[in-house]
Write an enzyme that holds these catalytic residues in place. Sequence first.
Site, short mmCIF file in Angstrom:
data_model
loop_
_atom_site.label_atom_id
_atom_site.label_comp_id
_atom_site.label_asym_id
_atom_site.label_seq_id
_atom_site.Cartn_x
_atom_site.Cartn_y
_atom_site.Cartn_z
N GLU A 456 -2.94 1.54 -6.09
CA GLU A 456 -4.13 0.90 -6.62
C GLU A 456 -5.36 1.53 -5.97
OE1 GLU A 456 -3.42 -3.08 -7.53
OE2 GLU A 456 -5.42 -3.45 -8.30
N GLU A 729 -3.83 -10.05 1.51
CA GLU A 729 -4.33 -10.29 0.16
C GLU A 729 -4.12 -11.74 -0.28
OE1 GLU A 729 -2.23 -7.96 -2.76
OE2 GLU A 729 -3.79 -8.27 -4.25
#
Length: 885
Positions: A456, A729
Amino acid sequence: MQIVSMRVNQMENPIGFSLRDPAFSWIVQSEGRKQTAFHVQIRPQYSSKLFFDSGKVFSDLSHRVRFGICPEPGVRYYWRVRVWDDQGGDSDWSQEASFETGRGKAPWKAGWIGPDQEPEAHPLLRRVFEISGTVKIARLYVCGLGLYEMYLNGSRIGEEYFTPGYNAYDLWQQVQTYDVTELFHSGKNVLGAMLGNGWYKGRFALDGDPDGPGIYGNQFALLCELSIEYLDGTRQKVCSDGLWRWTEGPVLDSSIYDGERYDARREKPDWMLDSCDDSSWRPVASLDLGVSLLEDRRSLPVKITQELPVQRILTTPAGETVLDFGQNLVGWVRFRVRESAGTELLLEHGEVLDPQGNFYRENMRSAKTRVHYFCREGEQQYAPRFSFFGFRYVRLTGFTDPRPEDFTAQVIHSEMERIGRFHCSEPAVDRLYENTVWGQRGNFLDVPTDCPQRDERLGWTGDAQIFAPTASLHYDTDAFYHKYLYDLAREQEKNGWVPMYVPFCRNIPRDVAPCAAWGDAATIIPWTMYVYYGDLSILEEQYDSMKAWVDYEAAQAGPSRIYGGLQLGDWLAQDTNDPDNFYGATPLELVATCYFAHSARILSKTARLLGKSQEAKAYHRLFQEICDALYREFITPSGRIVSGTQTAEALLLNMRLLKKEHQAAAVERLTLKLEENGYRLTTGFVGTPCLCPALAENGALPYAYHLLLEEGYPSWLYEVNRGATTVWERWNSIRPDGSLGAVNMNSFNHYAYGAIAQFLYETVAGIRPDEREPGFHRAWLIPRPHCRLRYAGADLQTPYGELSCSWELRDRELTVRCRVPFNSQARLILPDSEGVELVGGGDARRLDAPGDARFDLPAGAYQFRYRPNGKTIFQEVEQKLVRLI
Ligand code: BGC
């Protein structure tokens, strides 16, 4: 009186940047209080004739001073400054500092070159040339597609990595300038280049096909111009042209996600020296890539900023050998090895161990994140150059007898100046704070990314805006975000559409809806730069982009002023019953419309600052209409919010969108909900950063501390107690039973929830900017101590120098210390000081105001001691549920 820290566009002696109407800043160390005048002189290199002389200007401006000058391209300038203060003192001229403009739009003699056939390994390129005299100045201007490293006579040019940087290559390409004056010798010289894939042509971006074409192109390419001026005034240019030759080098393959494959047996030790026989090298092809997209650089240099030794070498239950660096970091491992030629070595990178203590990397998803190395004979040293990794652990395969001293982790990120520090009496909070700093270091590699490890690593706009104030207190991010916002505006569509991440990838359809909190980066980040750094130029530069975004939101919302459609809501909130729900329980339109209001208000303030009074009024009206719409749609006449979530209450409070008469009830409901939830965090990206400030600002300080210091699952300190060295996260990235969160999205280095550090600086320590005199020209000092900590404090290198505020509680007595730098001032509010006797304070000027004691502090150091009345400091959280039953 001494002048220190001279900056141009907030960079120290920048070279090759886009520097139109540069902004000059300096910090003065003086016994005085205020600067009363300054004098700046600028001269080109090798000339005593001034290019600009401001004369003595009676002004207290010392930060981002602009003169409307337009320096010539490709010229180094030296500048100096002297100042006068309010005590009748004046400084000597400062030392000279420099800035050098890029080549701008000067025509290129060079052309793009590259391998004349598809190489099987990454290419090396070289060109031999003679020099004919004593070199006075030499500059190398370069761009590469994808990445490049340049060498002159065997020396690596510059200390940067990942040049030419990460931006939308289809819209603009960055040219770097290097001063190579010292690198020549007489006779034959060799210019060499190594090319890698990088963002331009490697596998990258969501859904990137491992075997597919690169996002922006497929060809390795180099463009460079070496411009030499001899002492006798003659000039010479060595350009990328048909005289270069190329061959395949030792880097077999590279990819941002997958790492690097390297065969040391293919090294050609003298390839960048004249002694190399390049008769078997092939002539390069000239490539028709055009130069119209080339611009002076804007990306800050990416450099190695720290080295960490191995903490321990583990043999895991699975029998594998794993290095533990003790810190989740971003960079790579440099290693030294002696194995027989052809030995295959593998270094795989992971952030955590699995519950059994084994190496784990499933959360990297498809990213291979590994170094694959083939040894040559003898002792050798290696570090990758065209890939980076987010890791704490490294699994080794193929090493016979790895020794800790043979491995070093090298930390890399964009070069920024560290400006903020916080500390307190609770070690776990200090560790949380450090984790947020590491989160920034790991994710500020040219672009503010969501995460640095999996497939990502994108400049997600939502994450970026949420973390921007925190980031701007940890480090000076002004130049870094200038470049990011330039990218954002370049990629914004005419109708105002802002990509979900910037740079956006060309292979993703451009009609993907942007959404609130993400697209609002277009307004929030420039405003943050203005408030924290007093940077008006960023508002000027970004105004059209900010306006286009708000107009886009308005068009999406239509006459109802309720912004809906596709939204990410309170991303990753855990307040629904569905573990697979990413958006949380707060109505998506509520979140989006709050952000719409927030952006409209920012835009209205910006328009006012830029003298656009009609637009300022129009957007203020829009802001009021959105507030009315929020009330019509989501808030009852008595102030109850239709959504029962913590995020709804905290967001409306924190953005100051609730009417005054409804605020107390909202706080009451919020604290009740926190208690119901056992003070466990379940809010998402949007709600989490609002919680503690909303509580502290609205009379519920002990609740803010309670939440901050909660250790149960999930909470900030739960992560710390589980050994986190960066911010996760998700709240359930590691569950109490040790099991790991869903592999499809579980980063251990995502900075969004690290935005809590803003609360540490601004509320716990109490240092805040005052947007009426931004950039801490005037600061607020509003420390909010609570008895659950014994002491806390922060210091911040503001544009004027060090501003600090700290407090200590001992035997129910409070000591507050602060320091205000020269040429700025602060307004201090002493907590719980109403009606109590104060000791100290020096010549702080007490203001005649009801409530807690307020002081105006000119530059200087101050200390106050008193027994607080205890209204907030010793207040405890109530057990409301018990009361209700
Ligand atoms: C990223 C997030 C981002 C989100 C939005 C994720 O994959 O890691 O941080 O903001 O997508 O959809």
